[in-house]
Design a protein around this motif. Structure first.
Motif, PDB file in Angstrom:
ATOM      1  N   UNK A  64      39.547  74.490  43.208  1.00  0.00           N
ATOM      2  CA  UNK A  64      40.301  73.573  43.288  1.00  0.00           C
ATOM      3  C   UNK A  64      38.485  73.164  42.929  1.00  0.00           C
ATOM      4  N   UNK A  65      38.342  72.072  41.474  1.00  0.00           N
ATOM      5  CA  UNK A  65      36.783  71.416  41.533  1.00  0.00           C
ATOM      6  C   UNK A  65      36.696  70.348  41.168  1.00  0.00           C
ATOM      7  N   UNK A  66      36.065  69.539  41.849  1.00  0.00           N
ATOM      8  CA  UNK A  66      35.469  67.948  41.791  1.00  0.00           C
ATOM      9  C   UNK A  66      34.667  67.655  41.147  1.00  0.00           C
ATOM     10  N   UNK A  67      34.049  67.030  40.365  1.00  0.00           N
ATOM     11  CA  UNK A  67      32.885  66.649  40.351  1.00  0.00           C
ATOM     12  C   UNK A  67      32.811  65.308  39.946  1.00  0.00           C
ATOM     13  N   UNK A  68      31.471  64.820  39.590  1.00  0.00           N
ATOM     14  CA  UNK A  68      30.614  63.568  40.279  1.00  0.00           C
ATOM     15  C   UNK A  68      29.792  62.800  40.339  1.00  0.00           C
ATOM     16  N   UNK A  69      29.758  62.727  38.357  1.00  0.00           N
ATOM     17  CA  UNK A  69      28.844  62.714  37.341  1.00  0.00           C
ATOM     18  C   UNK A  69      28.329  60.960  37.847  1.00  0.00           C
TER      19      UNK A  69
ATOM     20  N   UNK B 164      25.076  51.303  34.128  1.00  0.00           N
ATOM     21  CA  UNK B 164      25.223  52.817  34.301  1.00  0.00           C
ATOM     22  C   UNK B 164      26.998  53.324  34.489  1.00  0.00           C
ATOM     23  N   UNK B 165      27.080  54.028  34.704  1.00  0.00           N
ATOM     24  CA  UNK B 165      28.821  55.248  34.483  1.00  0.00           C
ATOM     25  C   UNK B 165      28.825  56.470  35.633  1.00  0.00           C
ATOM     26  N   UNK B 166      30.227  55.768  36.624  1.00  0.00           N
ATOM     27  CA  UNK B 166      30.126  57.319  37.506  1.00  0.00           C
ATOM     28  C   UNK B 166      31.544  57.766  37.232  1.00  0.00           C
ATOM     29  N   UNK B 167      31.474  58.714  36.638  1.00  0.00           N
ATOM     30  CA  UNK B 167      32.296  59.675  36.564  1.00  0.00           C
ATOM     31  C   UNK B 167      33.259  60.556  37.463  1.00  0.00           C
TER      32      UNK B 167
END
Length: 453
Positions: free
Chosen positions: A379-384, A366-369
């Motif tokens: 400020x925006x921090x996204x973990x997908x 799988x992937x983590x971005x």
């Protein structure tokens, strides 16, 4: 009587009495004003009648003769209080009081100085053609001098008094009815809420005919639903925590007892196992303590200037090795973020918890971005990460005591995301979760702050 009954009853009664008092005052002033205008109109009518008569008497005798004037105007003075006729120099010619001729001295005993009287009550000019030949001062008798008028006023006062008494009685009755209705509704609602506070979560609130009470009832029902949900979560959470604590404690206790009895060796491998179990317990207790501290209103963040590039590099170095071990693609990027102020340690803790959660539930391959960007003074921090969550898990995954089935099977404590949410709240920010294509996306967003510690 209940307190709300007394308040509503007394409030309505006082308001009604004030309204009645104001209406009575207005009515009294209205009557007095009507009587005043009646008298003024009567006086004006009398002046309009007498002025031509006096002018005619002047033309008849060539002067203002008191005897001629008396004979001429006396028939018109049935409704007069007084009638004073003066020559062009304002010297009294004829003074009549209630139809009887009086002297200047007699007149001044009633009205004071004639000069002052004329100053306060300017007389009407008597003209023959355009020549001023004298002056007239006249006043009609009072409205109440007539027996019929006096009877009319007396009847009116009796009617007003009867109306006020009837209004007071009706006000008392209506106020009592309305107050009783409100008191009954309120006491019923209080009884239901009191029943709810005793722990009875099956209370059913009866709807009222009033929107205001229904809004209160709806709010309490929402609170009731949340309490039921919180209690359910608390019960489940306590069971999970008890299980997570009991398992390592039981294992440690069993091993210590066996070692004490000589049934097990005390070698390094055995001690390492015991230390691992104790670390498990310590981590759980520390997480509980931290969550309580972060949710405390006394908790303050310690802001410092953060370099976004260094922050993202730190995140990459922390989890790159773990991602490689699980054969997970791990990518960290930064998009146009200027240095900002925040509590660096707490922000790292928040982001690390989310990335650890993603690593735990992302399958190999799988992937983590991780994306870090600035937008609209925030400020925006996204973990997908690759995966999918149910709507229930998305809705409750940040709840303090919520753990989905996948979380329970994964060996977590159900506290990491709650801690992340508490940290975002300290930064006046938000954290949300959604399914996007084949990924679960958690987005942290908080406003840019000044340098405050």
């Amino acid at each position: 009587m209940s307190n709300i009954f007394r308040r509503i009853y007394s409030g309505q009664l006082i308001t009604s009495l004030i309204v009645l008092f104001i209406m009575s005052i207005c009515f009294i002033f209205g009557i007095k004003a009507s009587i005043y205008h009646w008298k003024m109109d009567k006086t004006t009518d009398l002046e309009n009648v007498l002025l031509p008569v006096i002018s005619k008497a002047y033309r008849f005798g060539g002067r203002l003769d008191s005897t001629v004037l008396e004979d001429s105007i006396l028939p018109y003075l049935t409704d007069s209080l007084y009638a004073y006729v003066f020559d062009e120099n304002k010297t009294p010619v004829l003074l009549l009081n209630r139809g009887e001729r009086i002297t200047l001295a007699q007149a001044e005993t009633q009205i004071g100085s004639m000069q002052s009287f004329l100053t306060l009550n300017p007389p009407k000019e008597i003209k023959n053609d355009k020549q001023i030949i004298g002056y007239l001062s006249v006043d009609s008798i009072d409205f109440l001098a007539y027996k019929a008028n006096k009877s009319f006023i007396a009847t009116m006062w009796k009617t007003i008094a009867a109306g006020i008494i009837a209004a007071v009685v009706i006000t008392l009755s209506v106020s009592f009815f309305i107050s009783s209705f409100f008191s009954k509704q309120t006491n019923h609602l209080i009884a239901e809420i009191s029943d709810l506070t005793t722990g009875n979560r099956s209370v059913r609130f009866v709807k009222s005919d009033m929107d205001e009470f229904n809004r209160i009832t709806d709010s309490v029902e929402i609170l009731q639903s949340r309490l039921e949900h919180e209690e359910s979560l608390r019960q489940q959470w306590m069971e999970d925590i008890s299980h997570d604590l009991r398992t390592p404690i039981t294992a440690v206790k069993a091993q210590l007892e066996a070692m004490s009895a000589g049934a097990l060796d005390t070698g390094k491998k055995r001690l390492d196992s015991l230390f691992g179990s104790m670390n498990h317990i310590e981590k759980l207790v520390n997480n509980l303590q931290d969550l309580t501290r972060f949710e405390s209103p006394r908790m303050k963040i310690q802001s410092s200037k953060i370099d976004p590039t260094l922050f993202v590099e730190d995140l990459k170095e922390r989890f790159e090795f773990l991602a490689e071990q699980k054969n997970i693609s791990y990518d960290c990027r930064i998009d146009s973020v200027a240095p900002f102020f925040a509590d660096k340690n707490l922000l790292l803790r928040c982001t690390s918890n989310i990335i650890q959660n993603a690593l735990q539930y992302t399958n190999p391959g799988g992937k983590i971005c991780v994306r870090f960007r600035g937008a609209n003074q925030s400020v925006e921090l996204e973990v997908a990460n690759t995966g999918h969550l149910s709507e229930r898990d998305l809705e409750h995954m940040f709840d303090r005591m919520y753990r989905g089935d996948s979380s329970r099977s994964g060996g977590g404590y159900g506290l990491g995301l709650s801690i992340a949410k508490a940290i975002m709240t300290l930064h006046k920010g938000t954290i949300t979760a959604e399914n996007r294509n084949d990924q679960v996306c958690l987005t942290m967003r908080f406003p840019l702050q000044e340098n405050k510690s």
